[in-house]
Motif scaffolding. Structure first.
Motif, PDB file in Angstrom:
ATOM      1  N   ALA A  85       0.847  -1.196   0.000  1.00  0.00           N
ATOM      2  CA  ALA A  85       0.000   0.000   0.000  1.00  0.00           C
ATOM      3  C   ALA A  85       0.874   1.234   0.000  1.00  0.00           C
ATOM      4  N   LEU A  86       0.602   2.185  -0.901  1.00  0.00           N
ATOM      5  CA  LEU A  86       1.355   3.419  -0.980  1.00  0.00           C
ATOM      6  C   LEU A  86       0.985   4.315   0.182  1.00  0.00           C
ATOM      7  N   ALA A  87       2.012   4.826   0.910  1.00  0.00           N
ATOM      8  CA  ALA A  87       1.714   5.620   2.085  1.00  0.00           C
ATOM      9  C   ALA A  87       2.404   6.970   2.114  1.00  0.00           C
ATOM     10  N   ALA A  88       3.441   7.184   1.300  1.00  0.00           N
ATOM     11  CA  ALA A  88       4.147   8.456   1.343  1.00  0.00           C
ATOM     12  C   ALA A  88       4.902   8.675   0.047  1.00  0.00           C
ATOM     13  N   SER A  89       5.218   9.907  -0.238  1.00  0.00           N
ATOM     14  CA  SER A  89       5.976  10.240  -1.431  1.00  0.00           C
ATOM     15  C   SER A  89       7.443   9.927  -1.208  1.00  0.00           C
ATOM     16  N   ALA A  90       8.064   9.355  -2.245  1.00  0.00           N
ATOM     17  CA  ALA A  90       9.476   9.014  -2.130  1.00  0.00           C
ATOM     18  C   ALA A  90      10.345  10.247  -1.961  1.00  0.00           C
ATOM     19  N   SER A  91       9.825  11.413  -2.342  1.00  0.00           N
ATOM     20  CA  SER A  91      10.620  12.635  -2.234  1.00  0.00           C
ATOM     21  C   SER A  91      10.890  13.031  -0.790  1.00  0.00           C
ATOM     22  N   THR A  92      10.138  12.463   0.167  1.00  0.00           N
ATOM     23  CA  THR A  92      10.340  12.790   1.578  1.00  0.00           C
ATOM     24  C   THR A  92      11.370  11.880   2.249  1.00  0.00           C
ATOM     25  N   VAL A  93      11.904  10.915   1.524  1.00  0.00           N
ATOM     26  CA  VAL A  93      12.842   9.956   2.088  1.00  0.00           C
ATOM     27  C   VAL A  93      14.222  10.593   2.195  1.00  0.00           C
ATOM     28  N   THR A  94      14.847  10.425   3.360  1.00  0.00           N
ATOM     29  CA  THR A  94      16.200  10.949   3.560  1.00  0.00           C
ATOM     30  C   THR A  94      17.125   9.823   3.996  1.00  0.00           C
ATOM     31  N   ALA A  95      18.364   9.925   3.603  1.00  0.00           N
ATOM     32  CA  ALA A  95      19.344   8.894   3.950  1.00  0.00           C
ATOM     33  C   ALA A  95      19.721   9.000   5.425  1.00  0.00           C
ATOM     34  N   PRO A  96      19.793   7.875   6.132  1.00  0.00           N
ATOM     35  CA  PRO A  96      20.238   7.909   7.534  1.00  0.00           C
ATOM     36  C   PRO A  96      21.703   8.316   7.614  1.00  0.00           C
ATOM     37  N   GLN A  97      22.053   9.046   8.650  1.00  0.00           N
ATOM     38  CA  GLN A  97      23.421   9.523   8.820  1.00  0.00           C
ATOM     39  C   GLN A  97      24.260   8.474   9.541  1.00  0.00           C
ATOM     40  N   LEU A  98      25.267   7.953   8.832  1.00  0.00           N
ATOM     41  CA  LEU A  98      26.111   6.911   9.409  1.00  0.00           C
ATOM     42  C   LEU A  98      27.209   7.478  10.310  1.00  0.00           C
ATOM     43  N   GLY A  99      27.555   8.726  10.125  1.00  0.00           N
ATOM     44  CA  GLY A  99      28.551   9.350  10.992  1.00  0.00           C
ATOM     45  C   GLY A  99      29.859   8.569  11.055  1.00  0.00           C
ATOM     46  N   ALA A 100      30.263   8.213  12.268  1.00  0.00           N
ATOM     47  CA  ALA A 100      31.541   7.539  12.482  1.00  0.00           C
ATOM     48  C   ALA A 100      31.590   6.149  11.855  1.00  0.00           C
ATOM     49  N   ALA A 101      30.443   5.598  11.473  1.00  0.00           N
ATOM     50  CA  ALA A 101      30.416   4.261  10.863  1.00  0.00           C
ATOM     51  C   ALA A 101      30.533   4.313   9.344  1.00  0.00           C
ATOM     52  N   SER A 102      30.525   5.521   8.766  1.00  0.00           N
ATOM     53  CA  SER A 102      30.468   5.637   7.305  1.00  0.00           C
ATOM     54  C   SER A 102      31.712   5.105   6.603  1.00  0.00           C
ATOM     55  N   GLN A 103      32.867   5.130   7.280  1.00  0.00           N
ATOM     56  CA  GLN A 103      34.094   4.658   6.654  1.00  0.00           C
ATOM     57  C   GLN A 103      34.318   3.159   6.845  1.00  0.00           C
TER      58      GLN A 103
ATOM     59  N   VAL B 214      23.897   2.227  15.672  1.00  0.00           N
ATOM     60  CA  VAL B 214      22.615   2.152  16.396  1.00  0.00           C
ATOM     61  C   VAL B 214      21.755   3.359  16.055  1.00  0.00           C
ATOM     62  N   GLY B 215      22.356   4.539  15.990  1.00  0.00           N
ATOM     63  CA  GLY B 215      21.593   5.735  15.664  1.00  0.00           C
ATOM     64  C   GLY B 215      21.084   5.719  14.232  1.00  0.00           C
ATOM     65  N   ALA B 216      21.888   5.229  13.287  1.00  0.00           N
ATOM     66  CA  ALA B 216      21.474   5.177  11.888  1.00  0.00           C
ATOM     67  C   ALA B 216      20.324   4.188  11.692  1.00  0.00           C
ATOM     68  N   ILE B 217      20.364   3.064  12.399  1.00  0.00           N
ATOM     69  CA  ILE B 217      19.265   2.090  12.310  1.00  0.00           C
ATOM     70  C   ILE B 217      17.965   2.722  12.786  1.00  0.00           C
ATOM     71  N   SER B 218      18.026   3.410  13.911  1.00  0.00           N
ATOM     72  CA  SER B 218      16.835   4.064  14.455  1.00  0.00           C
ATOM     73  C   SER B 218      16.298   5.123  13.488  1.00  0.00           C
ATOM     74  N   GLU B 219      17.203   5.886  12.878  1.00  0.00           N
ATOM     75  CA  GLU B 219      16.784   6.937  11.949  1.00  0.00           C
ATOM     76  C   GLU B 219      16.129   6.343  10.708  1.00  0.00           C
ATOM     77  N   ALA B 220      16.684   5.256  10.178  1.00  0.00           N
ATOM     78  CA  ALA B 220      16.117   4.625   8.988  1.00  0.00           C
ATOM     79  C   ALA B 220      14.759   4.004   9.284  1.00  0.00           C
ATOM     80  N   ASP B 221      14.630   3.385  10.460  1.00  0.00           N
ATOM     81  CA  ASP B 221      13.360   2.745  10.820  1.00  0.00           C
ATOM     82  C   ASP B 221      12.250   3.753  11.073  1.00  0.00           C
ATOM     83  N   SER B 222      12.609   4.990  11.405  1.00  0.00           N
ATOM     84  CA  SER B 222      11.595   5.985  11.752  1.00  0.00           C
ATOM     85  C   SER B 222      10.937   6.629  10.528  1.00  0.00           C
ATOM     86  N   GLN B 223      11.425   6.375   9.360  1.00  0.00           N
ATOM     87  CA  GLN B 223      10.882   7.025   8.178  1.00  0.00           C
ATOM     88  C   GLN B 223       9.609   6.337   7.688  1.00  0.00           C
ATOM     89  N   LEU B 224       8.690   7.164   7.206  1.00  0.00           N
ATOM     90  CA  LEU B 224       7.376   6.680   6.785  1.00  0.00           C
ATOM     91  C   LEU B 224       7.493   5.808   5.544  1.00  0.00           C
TER      92      LEU B 224
END
Length: 343
Positions: A27-45, A98-108
């Motif tokens: 079921a479609l629930a939100a526009s893809a334009s509202t999706v943002t990438a989670p911030q990996l910070g210190a884990a990005s490298q 842990v923070g990036a997982i939480s941020e990704a899971d919180s998106q509609l």
């Protein structure tokens, strides 16, 4: 990580009040334009992260490798990164995960449902799986279009051997995130795109290639694989140093110096050949002219009378005349011979 238990109820409430679009039971629930990438910070490298890492060589990693107290069975070959063993860098990367997982899971979510996404072509958005997610058939999966892709999988995630994820029309591995609540198992010879983030164990099948990251809060297992962190924008710069017992591999930067081109004008030496003109000496041999001396005919001083006898010889005069004529003839012959010789 545990997903919010009320999340499925939230999905049901959303789908009850909005229009639906058929998408393999989603079921479609939100526009893809509202999706943002989670911030990996210190884990990005980090290409590989886990409390425990099990590795069967040869495994090649382009990026950092971090592990905790569980240790690592065998160190992979690392380029463009360093190995961090239960130190401050490892701890910072784990907290950032842990923070990036939480941020990704919180998106509609854009789409919801239990999906086998084998053979599908998906556009940017958030895809939520209330149970397990699978890629179990070929053709595998195509992600098409520039934008962020987030796969929220509350259960396990499994791919069949030989799975291939294809990116096209501007899609990049930097923008693909697989957030898995249960265990992840990628089949052997998989060609995978994106970052896997999970509180549970992640196993990568043998001879697989991943352009992205394998980040687990607990354990990771790799075997003769290639894992490469993609060159994404806004990534922090690796300092190339550790504060713990990690082994640092400082990438060597090669500066290419534009070679100085020296143009050498060749010196042309023109040698004028010396012409020696030898004037042949002409030797003219002037033949010596031999002048034959013709005997002078005797001129009689005495007047003879016909029939008289010579007073000298006593021979008749007539005989003297004949002898004189013979002498003249002989002289003429000698002269003729000399002329012919000269000619």
């Amino acid at each position: 990580m545990k997903l919010n238990k009320a999340l499925p109820l939230y999905f049901m409430a959303v789908t009850a009040v909005i229009s639906t679009v058929a998408f393999s039971g989603t079921a479609l629930a939100a526009s893809a334009s509202t999706v943002t990438a989670p911030q990996l910070g210190a884990a990005s490298q980090f290409a590989l992260l886990g409390q425990t890492i099990s590795n069967s060589d040869p495994t090649f990693v382009s990026g950092d490798v971090g592990f905790g107290a569980g240790g690592i069975t065998s160190a992979p070959t690392i380029t463009n990164g360093a190995s961090f063993a239960s130190d401050a860098e490892y701890q910072s990367a784990t907290l950032a995960l842990v923070g990036a997982i939480s941020e990704a899971d919180s998106q509609l979510p854009t789409s919801t449902g239990n999906l086998d996404i084998s053979g599908q072509t998906l556009s940017p958005g958030v895809y939520a799986f209330s149970g397990a997610g699978n890629i179990v058939a070929s053709p595998s999966l195509t992600l098409s279009g520039a934008g962020v892709y987030i796969f929220q999988i509350s259960g396990a995630f499994n791919t069949v051997a030989g799975t291939v994820i294809t990116l096209e029309n501007g899609a990049t591995a930097c923008d693909v995130f697989w957030v898995v609540g249960g265990a992840t198992t990628l089949g052997a010879n998989t060609q995978f795109e994106g970052t896997i983030m999970s509180p549970a164990a992640i196993t990568v099948g043998a001879n697989s290639t991943i352009v992205g990251r394998v980040l687990s809060e607990t354990a990771t297992t790799v075997s003769t694989d290639h894992i490469t962190v993609p060159p994404c924008a806004n990534m922090p710069t690796t300092t190339g140093s550790t504060t713990g017992s990690g082994t640092t591999t400082t990438p060597t930067t090669t500066t290419t110096t534009t070679p100085t081109t020296t143009t050498t004008t060749p010196t042309t030496t023109t040698t004028t050949p010396t012409t020696t003109t030898t004037t042949p000496t002409t030797t003219t041999t002037t033949p010596t002219t031999v002048t034959a001396t013709v005997p002078t005919a005797k001129t009689p001083t005495t007047t003879y009378v016909a029939g008289a006898t010579s007073p000298v010889t006593g021979i008749p005069v007539m005989r003297d005349l004949i002898e004189g004529l013979a002498v003249l003839a002989f002289g003429a012959l000698i002269t003729l011979m000399f002329k012919k010789r000269r000619g």
